[in-house]
Design a protein around this motif. Structure first.
Motif, PDB file in Angstrom:
ATOM      1  N   HIS A 179      12.995  25.787  58.184  1.00 26.76           N
ATOM      2  CA  HIS A 179      12.911  27.078  59.436  1.00 26.76           C
ATOM      3  C   HIS A 179      11.613  27.706  59.499  1.00 26.76           C
ATOM      4  N   GLY A 180      10.696  27.530  58.754  1.00 29.27           N
ATOM      5  CA  GLY A 180       9.323  28.407  58.570  1.00 29.27           C
ATOM      6  C   GLY A 180       9.493  29.525  57.838  1.00 29.27           C
ATOM      7  N   VAL A 181      10.624  29.711  57.104  1.00 35.76           N
ATOM      8  CA  VAL A 181      10.751  30.851  56.138  1.00 35.76           C
ATOM      9  C   VAL A 181       9.634  30.720  54.940  1.00 35.76           C
ATOM     10  N   LYS A 182       9.068  31.725  54.499  1.00 36.08           N
ATOM     11  CA  LYS A 182       8.313  31.487  53.258  1.00 36.08           C
ATOM     12  C   LYS A 182       9.191  32.173  52.121  1.00 36.08           C
ATOM     13  N   LEU A 183       8.937  31.651  50.867  1.00 34.99           N
ATOM     14  CA  LEU A 183       9.743  32.203  49.948  1.00 34.99           C
ATOM     15  C   LEU A 183       8.889  32.549  48.591  1.00 34.99           C
ATOM     16  N   THR A 242      23.241  35.951  51.567  1.00 28.61           N
ATOM     17  CA  THR A 242      22.783  36.769  52.595  1.00 28.61           C
ATOM     18  C   THR A 242      21.813  36.821  52.942  1.00 28.61           C
ATOM     19  N   ALA A 243      20.618  36.562  52.079  1.00 29.60           N
ATOM     20  CA  ALA A 243      19.471  36.864  52.189  1.00 29.60           C
ATOM     21  C   ALA A 243      18.663  35.489  53.078  1.00 29.60           C
ATOM     22  N   VAL A 244      19.178  34.476  52.568  1.00 25.99           N
ATOM     23  CA  VAL A 244      18.997  33.267  53.304  1.00 25.99           C
ATOM     24  C   VAL A 244      19.318  33.451  54.765  1.00 25.99           C
ATOM     25  N   ASP A 245      20.493  33.625  54.957  1.00 29.48           N
ATOM     26  CA  ASP A 245      21.326  33.893  56.329  1.00 29.48           C
ATOM     27  C   ASP A 245      20.471  34.746  57.320  1.00 29.48           C
ATOM     28  N   ALA A 246      20.027  35.955  56.766  1.00 30.02           N
ATOM     29  CA  ALA A 246      19.499  36.779  57.497  1.00 30.02           C
ATOM     30  C   ALA A 246      17.992  36.396  57.785  1.00 30.02           C
ATOM     31  N   ALA A 247      17.347  35.732  56.828  1.00 26.96           N
ATOM     32  CA  ALA A 247      16.108  35.255  57.125  1.00 26.96           C
ATOM     33  C   ALA A 247      15.887  34.093  58.070  1.00 26.96           C
ATOM     34  N   VAL A 248      16.722  33.167  57.910  1.00 26.80           N
ATOM     35  CA  VAL A 248      16.761  32.096  58.922  1.00 26.80           C
ATOM     36  C   VAL A 248      17.127  32.473  60.415  1.00 26.80           C
ATOM     37  N   GLN A 249      18.133  33.471  60.501  1.00 27.95           N
ATOM     38  CA  GLN A 249      18.494  33.839  61.664  1.00 27.95           C
ATOM     39  C   GLN A 249      17.278  34.623  62.300  1.00 27.95           C
ATOM     40  N   SER A 250      16.785  35.388  61.585  1.00 27.64           N
ATOM     41  CA  SER A 250      15.617  36.200  62.133  1.00 27.64           C
ATOM     42  C   SER A 250      14.399  35.296  62.619  1.00 27.64           C
ATOM     43  N   LEU A 304      15.613  33.740  65.995  1.00 28.00           N
ATOM     44  CA  LEU A 304      15.720  34.734  67.124  1.00 28.00           C
ATOM     45  C   LEU A 304      14.315  34.849  67.419  1.00 28.00           C
ATOM     46  N   GLY A 305      13.408  34.557  66.936  1.00 26.60           N
ATOM     47  CA  GLY A 305      11.823  34.335  67.364  1.00 26.60           C
ATOM     48  C   GLY A 305      10.963  35.385  66.463  1.00 26.60           C
ATOM     49  N   ALA A 306      11.335  35.704  65.339  1.00 30.13           N
ATOM     50  CA  ALA A 306      10.437  36.318  64.472  1.00 30.13           C
ATOM     51  C   ALA A 306       9.129  35.307  64.248  1.00 30.13           C
ATOM     52  N   MET A 339      17.558  31.943  41.378  1.00 31.09           N
ATOM     53  CA  MET A 339      17.964  32.450  43.013  1.00 31.09           C
ATOM     54  C   MET A 339      19.522  32.084  43.220  1.00 31.09           C
ATOM     55  N   GLY A 340      20.116  32.999  43.601  1.00 31.20           N
ATOM     56  CA  GLY A 340      21.657  32.815  43.840  1.00 31.20           C
ATOM     57  C   GLY A 340      21.679  31.724  44.867  1.00 31.20           C
ATOM     58  N   ALA A 341      20.984  31.794  45.756  1.00 31.30           N
ATOM     59  CA  ALA A 341      21.040  30.788  46.706  1.00 31.30           C
ATOM     60  C   ALA A 341      20.830  29.466  46.623  1.00 31.30           C
ATOM     61  N   SER A 342      21.614  28.280  46.834  1.00 27.71           N
ATOM     62  CA  SER A 342      21.363  26.851  46.354  1.00 27.71           C
ATOM     63  C   SER A 342      20.084  26.366  46.680  1.00 27.71           C
ATOM     64  N   ARG A 343      19.526  25.384  45.953  1.00 27.74           N
ATOM     65  CA  ARG A 343      18.418  24.759  46.429  1.00 27.74           C
ATOM     66  C   ARG A 343      18.339  24.124  47.828  1.00 27.74           C
ATOM     67  N   TYR A 344      19.505  23.856  48.400  1.00 27.24           N
ATOM     68  CA  TYR A 344      19.702  23.303  49.526  1.00 27.24           C
ATOM     69  C   TYR A 344      19.596  24.249  50.554  1.00 27.24           C
ATOM     70  N   GLU A 345      20.136  25.508  50.199  1.00 30.65           N
ATOM     71  CA  GLU A 345      19.894  26.684  51.255  1.00 30.65           C
ATOM     72  C   GLU A 345      18.486  27.013  51.136  1.00 30.65           C
ATOM     73  N   GLN A 346      17.887  27.041  50.149  1.00 27.34           N
ATOM     74  CA  GLN A 346      16.363  27.249  49.877  1.00 27.34           C
ATOM     75  C   GLN A 346      15.595  26.532  50.647  1.00 27.34           C
ATOM     76  N   ASP A 347      15.880  25.172  50.601  1.00 23.83           N
ATOM     77  CA  ASP A 347      15.228  24.168  51.497  1.00 23.83           C
ATOM     78  C   ASP A 347      15.364  24.118  52.999  1.00 23.83           C
ATOM     79  N   LEU A 348      16.559  24.686  53.366  1.00 20.49           N
ATOM     80  CA  LEU A 348      16.887  24.953  54.620  1.00 20.49           C
ATOM     81  C   LEU A 348      16.199  26.047  55.297  1.00 20.49           C
ATOM     82  N   ALA A 349      16.108  27.226  54.432  1.00 19.81           N
ATOM     83  CA  ALA A 349      15.304  28.098  55.079  1.00 19.81           C
ATOM     84  C   ALA A 349      13.792  27.688  55.341  1.00 19.81           C
ATOM     85  N   ALA A 350      13.336  27.176  54.056  1.00 16.19           N
ATOM     86  CA  ALA A 350      11.723  26.789  54.361  1.00 16.19           C
ATOM     87  C   ALA A 350      11.604  25.840  55.677  1.00 16.19           C
TER      88      ALA A 350
END
Length: 444
Positions: A326-330, A286-294, A297-299, A313-324
């Motif tokens: 897209h420019g999300v900082k972890l 849920t954290a990854v999905d909220a972060a990536v979609q933010s 949306l243009g954050a 971390m509960g999210a898989s390494r794949y999901e962590q890398d997906l977030a990164a």
């Protein structure tokens, strides 16, 4: 979702064209030639480890061989026999941690057979044809209640209908689908797929869905048990944990679950407000999905903060890398201490953490992040237990989903022992249906 009146939160941060591109299908579907090439990589292993790794026990080498021989309809039947929501699971299942991680090609070459995309190719082929490959058995005369129209409830309902029972599915939401409809990132399930899957699944007949019916409100467990010989609870986790820190009630602080739900149902993505500086607190999907979609949306700046290490971390390494990607900082090993600002959030104060003697503790060292929008994604809770025995914070189950009350079964996220995955919920709903059927038919 509560839309905060906060200066840093606004809609239309990027153009409609960019939004459409950002929220396009995460993984484009394979065409027939691509599927044939991908299927040809499978070794068709005897005692294949990918089958063991699949929570629904799909015969993966068999369905891939069926694709390779040009019979995707047969492949889909092999998948649906075990997982009637195989289409959605092909889109959202963490195959990188399950079947594909166990693939011999992954172990030997670091590149597994694309099991998830091949599964989607097969299931989409059948679903797009509109054909329901299953018929109903002779009517048994029994009617079963299913509470919750998410993955577990739908899988249970379909299997019961196939076995000749009539099923009434009650759901609190305006639309069926549960997590698939309301809780998954929009780029993972495009083109209203969740709703189309529900319609296709119910085309078997014998399933009636009644919306706006919540357990503990419109529905009472005693009434259900009195009216139906069997009740299956698949109510999910409706509650959301609070931050329990100063400033949690400020404008701009909200639940990630509500944000994702609103995003999934909004007709115009450009109308959805998002902050310039977004902080997501939590470490799961849920954290990854909220972060990536933010970010989509243009954050400007999006940060996930998690109190433990990357490996925990509960999210898989794949999901962590997906977030990164897209420019999300972890940020790891930090926990929230306070949300600052007057009436609206402007900063999040965090404290670094360490583990001592197996216990997570604060180090006393802190930092602050600009934040005009803060999402809580720190876990969900059971909102209604129907007076059943609990195992921890979930409904205790045994032997095919039986609960502490005769005539009541449970499965999916609300039941203890699972891992809160769509594919696991499907397996639990399917298995509970079989146990209910055996019980209703006197053990036959």
């Amino acid at each position: 979702m509560n839309t905060p009146h906060t200066p840093g939160i606004a809609a239309k941060r990027i153009s409609a064209e960019d939004l459409a591109e950002n929220f396009a299908d995460l993984h484009a579907p394979l065409d027939a030639h691509e599927a044939a090439v991908a299927a040809d990589r499978c070794y068709f292993c005897h005692d294949a480890p990918c089958i063991t790794a699949c929570p629904t026990d799909i015969d993966i080498p068999l369905f891939i061989r069926q694709i390779a021989t040009g019979t995707p309809e047969a492949a889909a039947r092999t998948i649906f026999d075990q997982n009637i929501l195989g289409g959605m699971c092909a889109r959202v299942c963490p195959t990188e941690d399950l079947c594909e991680q166990a693939c011999v090609r992954e172990l030997a070459e670091g590149k597994p057979v694309e099991i998830g995309r091949l599964q989607r190719f097969a299931t989409d082929t059948v679903m797009e044809s509109g054909v329901m490959p299953y018929g109903r058995a002779a009517p048994t005369g029994h009617k079963v209640a299913v509470v919750g129209a998410g993955p577990a409830g739908l899988a249970c309902a379909h299997r019961l209908a196939m076995l000749g029972h009539d099923v009434t599915v009650y759901d609190a939401h305006a639309k069926a689908g549960g997590l698939n409809e309301y809780g998954i990132a929009a780029y993972k399930s495009t083109d209203d797929f969740a709703a189309r899957e529900v319609e296709w699944l119910c085309s078997i007949g014998g399933i009636e869905i009644k919306n706006g019916m919540a357990l503990g409100a419109e529905l009472n467990i005693d009434d259900l048990v009195g009216c139906f010989p069997a009740v299956f609870l698949a109510v999910g986790l409706g509650g959301v944990n609070a931050l329990s820190t100063p400033g949690d009630d400020k404008s701009g602080v909200e639940d990630a679950v509500s944000f994702i739900e609103t995003l999934r149902q909004v007709g115009d993505l450009s109308s959805l407000p998002v902050g310039r500086n977004v902080v997501v607190i939590g470490g799961g999907m849920t954290a990854v999905d909220a972060a990536v979609q933010s970010k989509l949306l243009g954050a400007d700046n999006v940060t996930i903060v998690y109190r433990r290490s990357r490996d925990e971390m509960g999210a898989s390494r794949y999901e962590q890398d997906l977030a990164a990607s897209h420019g999300v900082k972890l940020l790891f090993n930090v926990m929230p201490k306070a949300v600052h600002g007057n009436e609206a959030a402007t900063e999040v104060e965090l404290e670094y953490t360490s583990t001592k003697g197996g216990k997570l503790v604060g180090t006393g060292e802190s930092l602050r992040l600009p934040a005009d929008q803060v999402f809580r994604a720190i876990g969900q809770t059971l909102s209604e237990d129907a007076g059943l025995k609990l195992d921890g914070r979930k409904i205790a189950v045994r032997d095919g989903g039986k609960t502490s009350r005769a005539g009541v079964w449970a499965g999916g996220d609300c039941a203890a022992g699972g891992d809160d995955l769509t594919v696991t919920a499907v397996a639990e709903g399917r298995d509970a249906a079989m146990d209910i059927h055996t019980t209703l038919m006197g053990g036959k």
